[in-house]
Enzyme design. Sequence first.
Site, PDB file in Angstrom:
ATOM      1  N   ASN A 161       6.140  -1.649   0.647  1.00 48.46           N
ATOM      2  CA  ASN A 161       6.295  -3.209   0.738  1.00 48.46           C
ATOM      3  C   ASN A 161       5.250  -3.678  -0.580  1.00 48.46           C
ATOM      4  O   ASN A 161       5.104  -4.733  -0.398  1.00 48.46           O
ATOM      5  CB  ASN A 161       5.985  -3.750   2.062  1.00 48.46           C
ATOM      6  N   ARG A 162       4.981  -3.172  -1.583  1.00 52.56           N
ATOM      7  CA  ARG A 162       4.131  -3.415  -2.509  1.00 52.56           C
ATOM      8  C   ARG A 162       2.796  -3.699  -2.344  1.00 52.56           C
ATOM      9  O   ARG A 162       2.100  -4.612  -2.913  1.00 52.56           O
ATOM     10  CB  ARG A 162       4.769  -4.580  -3.309  1.00 52.56           C
ATOM     11  N   MET A 163       2.363  -3.229  -1.057  1.00 50.58           N
ATOM     12  CA  MET A 163       1.090  -3.486  -0.535  1.00 50.58           C
ATOM     13  C   MET A 163       0.067  -2.156  -1.085  1.00 50.58           C
ATOM     14  O   MET A 163      -0.343  -1.561  -0.228  1.00 50.58           O
ATOM     15  CB  MET A 163       1.011  -3.832   0.821  1.00 50.58           C
TER      16      MET A 163
END
Length: 216
Positions: free
Chosen positions: A192-194
């Site tokens: 999640n691009r985290m």
Amino acid sequence: MAEQQLAGMRVDYRTEGFDVDMLAPTWHEQLTAWLAEAEEAGVVEANAMVLATAGEDGRPSSRTVLCKGLDERGVVFYTNYTSAKSRDLRQTRYASATFPWYLQHRQVHVRGMVEMVSAAETRAYWSSRPRGSQLGAWASAQSVVVRDRRVLDDGLAAVTQRFDEQPVPVPQHWGGWRIVPEEVEFWQGRTNRMHDRLRFVVNGHDRSWTVRRLAP
Ligand SMILES: Cc1cc2nc3c(=O)[nH]c(=O)nc-3n(C[C@H](O)[C@H](O)[C@H](O)COP(=O)(O)O)c2cc1C
């Protein structure tokens, strides 16, 4: 490539997390460990890093170089001292380098002042280079415009003849630069691009290091 195709290109990084308690005590031990892991994972030219410099006019340029030294003092690469990058480094004394290890969803940034490595250190590395690379360093005035390929081939033939069977000395115009880091950031891709970003930052007054987490 069609814009739509480019927009659709993405990889979800399902890697394990990376937290402060997993870091080695120093930036250089952590970088050494990640370099070894990149090599083990099969990253091609794992010691390649994209070096960014800027001249006095503030315009940045970047190119790949190979990291040939890594210890508590910094990160070393070798090049031609009359090249465009060396001119930038002499003017601004500052560089940034990025190791792009996409295979492992990792990157590391090293940013800081630069210094020339000692002549003795350059000589030690030079003597480990293949003779062909040594001759190439003599034959190529790196970053200069040449008329055609023949200029380069003739140049190599001339230096090959000049040094004959003799050892090839280090050219005056060739040697190492060391990036003395002010910050070193370890980036691990997450879902999640985290992503995880852990940055070692030097404290100017006592040269001690602090680790900070940054938002992805
Ligand atoms: C994988 C790879 C490794 C490279 N390693 C070096 C290097 O260690 N030193 C170097 O001077 N150029 C190296 N080059 C060439 C540089 O990217 C660049 O073309 C050259 O240094 C001239 O840069 P400049 O005109 O900006 O100074 C490498 C290129 C690649 C693709």
